[in-house]
Design a protein around this motif. Structure first.
Motif, PDB file in Angstrom:
ATOM      1  N   ASN A 193      48.054  33.906  37.785  1.00 14.28           N
ATOM      2  CA  ASN A 193      47.572  34.966  38.680  1.00 14.28           C
ATOM      3  C   ASN A 193      48.165  36.317  38.292  1.00 14.28           C
ATOM      4  N   ARG A 194      49.463  36.333  37.992  1.00 16.61           N
ATOM      5  CA  ARG A 194      50.124  37.595  37.662  1.00 16.61           C
ATOM      6  C   ARG A 194      49.603  38.172  36.345  1.00 16.61           C
ATOM      7  N   VAL A 195      49.368  37.319  35.355  1.00 12.49           N
ATOM      8  CA  VAL A 195      48.815  37.785  34.074  1.00 12.49           C
ATOM      9  C   VAL A 195      47.390  38.296  34.282  1.00 12.49           C
ATOM     10  N   GLU A 196      46.580  37.579  35.071  1.00  7.00           N
ATOM     11  CA  GLU A 196      45.210  38.037  35.344  1.00  7.00           C
ATOM     12  C   GLU A 196      45.207  39.392  36.047  1.00  7.00           C
ATOM     13  N   MET A 197      46.098  39.559  37.034  1.00 12.05           N
ATOM     14  CA  MET A 197      46.158  40.850  37.732  1.00 12.05           C
ATOM     15  C   MET A 197      46.562  41.964  36.773  1.00 12.05           C
ATOM     16  N   LEU A 198      47.500  41.677  35.869  1.00 15.16           N
ATOM     17  CA  LEU A 198      47.908  42.677  34.871  1.00 15.16           C
ATOM     18  C   LEU A 198      46.747  43.032  33.950  1.00 15.16           C
ATOM     19  N   LEU A 238      47.380  51.922  46.369  1.00 15.20           N
ATOM     20  CA  LEU A 238      48.714  51.551  45.901  1.00 15.20           C
ATOM     21  C   LEU A 238      48.639  50.658  44.664  1.00 15.20           C
ATOM     22  N   THR A 239      47.491  50.073  44.452  1.00 11.41           N
ATOM     23  CA  THR A 239      47.218  49.251  43.277  1.00 11.41           C
ATOM     24  C   THR A 239      45.776  49.552  42.880  1.00 11.41           C
ATOM     25  N   PRO A 240      45.395  49.353  41.628  1.00 14.57           N
ATOM     26  CA  PRO A 240      44.000  49.617  41.263  1.00 14.57           C
ATOM     27  C   PRO A 240      43.044  48.801  42.140  1.00 14.57           C
ATOM     28  N   ARG A 264      40.896  43.867  44.828  1.00  8.23           N
ATOM     29  CA  ARG A 264      39.793  42.907  44.987  1.00  8.23           C
ATOM     30  C   ARG A 264      40.240  41.497  44.591  1.00  8.23           C
ATOM     31  N   TYR A 265      40.940  41.401  43.470  1.00  8.58           N
ATOM     32  CA  TYR A 265      41.421  40.099  42.986  1.00  8.58           C
ATOM     33  C   TYR A 265      42.342  39.451  44.026  1.00  8.58           C
TER      34      TYR A 265
END
Length: 188
Positions: free
Chosen positions: A55-60, A172-174, A179-180
């Motif tokens: 999840n963290r890699v996908e968000m990045l 605060l975040t893209p 959405r993700y």
């Protein structure tokens, strides 16, 4: 081919505009070729991440998609156990012999440098880049390049708290990361 590469490590749980702004400002200020975001598996100074590595890699990936100078390096997520910067840098230097690495840290981490694992060895392998943060100064006996960035008091912890309390994280975040997070019901 020799490259100057900035490294920004962290859990990125979730990534936010503070991470992106810090990376872009250092990229510009030091005229780097690229910035590599290195999500950690288990950082030695924090408890476990709240979401999976995937999840963290996908968000990045989503967060940096529009910046061709930003890349993700998953070297730390491929290792098990605690991740020390020294191990990561030694492995990167073996893979990319001609590259110069600039390790980006916040002022809070500059103050903590004396406690880093094998710090005296590490300072010979890379250049530390300290970015200013309110409430911290960049005073250290170790060599650190200073980069001033616009002050933003945003943290992943703040975003997680806002989400769990049904407060907005808009701007605060893209939007794509927001959405993700919503689609995958993260941090609820």
């Amino acid at each position: 081919m020799s490259k100057k590469v900035g490294i920004l490590g962290g859990t990125f749980d979730p990534p936010h505009i503070g991470h992106l702004l810090m990376a872009e400002e250092v990229y510009q200020a030091l005229e780097l070729d690229e910035i590599w975001f290195i999500p950690s598996n288990v950082p030695p100074h924090k408890s476990n991440a709240k979401t999976s590595v995937d999840n963290r890699v996908e968000m990045l990936e989503i967060a940096i998609a529009n910046n061709r100078h930003f890349k993700i390096e998953t070297i730390e997520t491929e290792r098990s156990g605690k991740s020390y910067t020294l191990d990561t840098i030694v492995a990167l230097k073996e893979r990319y012999k001609d590259y110069s690495f600039y390790f980006i840290i916040g002022a809070d981490m500059v103050e903590y440098l004396p406690n880093w694992y094998h710090i005296d060895e590490l300072v010979n392998l890379l250049t530390f880049v300290g970015v200013k943060r309110p409430g911290f100064n960049l005073t250290t006996t170790y060599p650190v390049k200073e980069v001033e960035i616009p002050i933003m008091e945003i943290s992943s912890t703040m975003l997680r708290d806002r989400i769990s309390n049904n407060k907005s994280i808009r701007y605060l975040t893209p939007d794509s990361v927001h959405r993700y997070i919503k689609e995958n019901h993260l941090y609820e």
